[in-house]
Design a protein around this motif. Structure first.
Motif, mmCIF file in Angstrom:
data_model
loop_
_atom_site.group_PDB
_atom_site.id
_atom_site.type_symbol
_atom_site.label_atom_id
_atom_site.label_comp_id
_atom_site.label_asym_id
_atom_site.label_seq_id
_atom_site.Cartn_x
_atom_site.Cartn_y
_atom_site.Cartn_z
ATOM 1 N N VAL A 1 -11.292 -5.482 -1.842
ATOM 2 C CA VAL A 1 -10.428 -4.148 -1.691
ATOM 3 C C VAL A 1 -10.890 -3.289 -2.887
ATOM 4 C CG1 VAL A 1 -8.071 -3.628 -2.649
ATOM 5 C CG2 VAL A 1 -8.456 -5.709 -1.207
ATOM 6 N N ARG B 1 -10.547 -3.610 2.360
ATOM 7 C CA ARG B 1 -9.405 -2.590 2.560
ATOM 8 C C ARG B 1 -9.923 -1.628 1.611
ATOM 9 N NH1 ARG B 1 -5.069 -5.964 4.335
ATOM 10 N NH2 ARG B 1 -6.169 -7.436 5.545
ATOM 11 N N THR C 1 -10.645 -1.389 6.646
ATOM 12 C CA THR C 1 -9.380 -0.326 6.880
ATOM 13 C C THR C 1 -9.581 0.825 5.846
ATOM 14 O OG1 THR C 1 -7.843 -1.572 5.586
ATOM 15 C CG2 THR C 1 -8.066 -1.935 8.012
ATOM 16 N N LEU D 1 -0.474 -3.666 1.951
ATOM 17 C CA LEU D 1 -1.600 -3.170 2.482
ATOM 18 C C LEU D 1 -2.931 -4.188 2.330
ATOM 19 C CD1 LEU D 1 -1.630 0.603 1.683
ATOM 20 C CD2 LEU D 1 -1.634 -0.066 4.034
ATOM 21 N N VAL D 2 -2.653 -4.833 1.195
ATOM 22 C CA VAL D 2 -3.713 -5.899 1.006
ATOM 23 C C VAL D 2 -3.468 -6.988 1.802
ATOM 24 C CG1 VAL D 2 -4.321 -4.832 -1.281
ATOM 25 C CG2 VAL D 2 -2.957 -6.473 -1.339
ATOM 26 N N SER E 1 -4.876 1.090 9.729
ATOM 27 C CA SER E 1 -6.039 2.001 9.281
ATOM 28 C C SER E 1 -5.792 3.464 9.743
ATOM 29 C CB SER E 1 -7.468 1.626 9.783
ATOM 30 O OG SER E 1 -8.353 2.080 8.786
#
Length: 266
Positions: free
Chosen positions: A78, A138, A181, A218-219, A227
């Motif tokens: 991330v 991510r 993403t 989101l993670v 995305s």
């Protein structure tokens, strides 16, 4: 066999939203590399967060941050592009006395572009080879409200953040067909951080922690296919299941909802 811990890089992690997000990810089980140019403030973050002192205005910083993260944790899953510079760095009372277009110096413009636009782009570029090789990743970039990008007196901050937003739209398009993403996350209003300077009653501002529910979604595995979106943290309804909250707080990244692609020959 135990699941290997994932690793996140958070820039601008010494204070404000970056600090809140670094702490949140660490508490959620991520190994975290916390990046900031303020080494002393980074040192107050609790272990096991790894402090990485770096100035994103230095072109050598991006590869150095990646190397430090890989050296500590062996992977990068991330990237949270949060580091930024606000107009209070030019004038603390800039919200009451706007910095007009013609008052901006070339040096100020270059500084804001370097930190707010080039920083996220080059940081993303530095982590991408590792994410693409791992077939997972991510990238989350903090920009600003679309209204801030066009308001009076906001050439420096608004336009540089607009460039970062546009770059994330391009990145998301380039990443189609991969398992990496790219999304944008914004607080949705003036937030109580050092960046805003003299912006009014801080007790009435949004709190940095407003970013945490959408960040954690989101993670998560649930957002693996999400995305090219922008999420407004202030619109995230924590009383709803996360997927429903995301639907209510999300929209296409940048200006894709009104964009018309140009007519091309052929």
């Amino acid at each position: 066999m135990p699941t290997q811990r994932k690793t996140a890089i958070v820039t601008g992690a010494a204070s404000g939203m970056g600090r809140a997000m670094a702490l949140c990810l660490s508490e959620a089980g991520f190994d975290v590399a916390a990046v900031d140019r303020n080494a002393a403030a980074l040192g107050t973050l609790p272990a096991p967060i790894k402090p990485v002192a770096a100035d994103l205005a230095d072109p050598a910083s991006f590869d150095a941050i990646v190397a430090a993260t890989l050296g500590a944790f062996g992977r990068i899953d991330v990237l949270v592009n949060n580091a930024g510079i606000g107009q209070a760095a030019i004038r603390d009372d800039q919200r009451r006395k706007p910095i007009r277009f013609w008052e901006v110096t070339p040096e100020q413009w270059n500084r804001f572009l370097t930190v707010n636009a080039t920083g996220p782009i080059m940081m993303s570029r530095a982590v991408l080879p590792h994410m693409l090789k791992a077939n997972s990743g991510r990238i989350i970039t903090v920009t600003t409200s679309l209204g801030t990008m066009v308001r009076e007196g906001y050439l420096l901050y608004g336009s540089s953040k607009a460039a970062a937003e546009s770059s994330m739209a391009v990145l998301a398009a380039d990443l189609k067909g991969t398992a990496v993403t790219a999304n944008v996350l914004v607080p949705g209003g003036v937030t109580d951080t050092p960046l805003v300077g003299d912006a009014g009653d801080r007790s009435k501002m949004l709190r940095p922690e407003i970013m945490l529910p959408p960040l954690l979604w989101l993670v998560s595995d649930d957002a693996a296919d999400v995305s090219g979106r922008r999420f407004i943290a202030a619109d995230w309804d924590v009383s709803l299941p996360a997927a429903q909250a995301a639907e209510g707080a999300g929209a296409p990244v940048a200006w894709l909802s009104i964009a018309r692609m140009p007519i091309e020959p052929g």
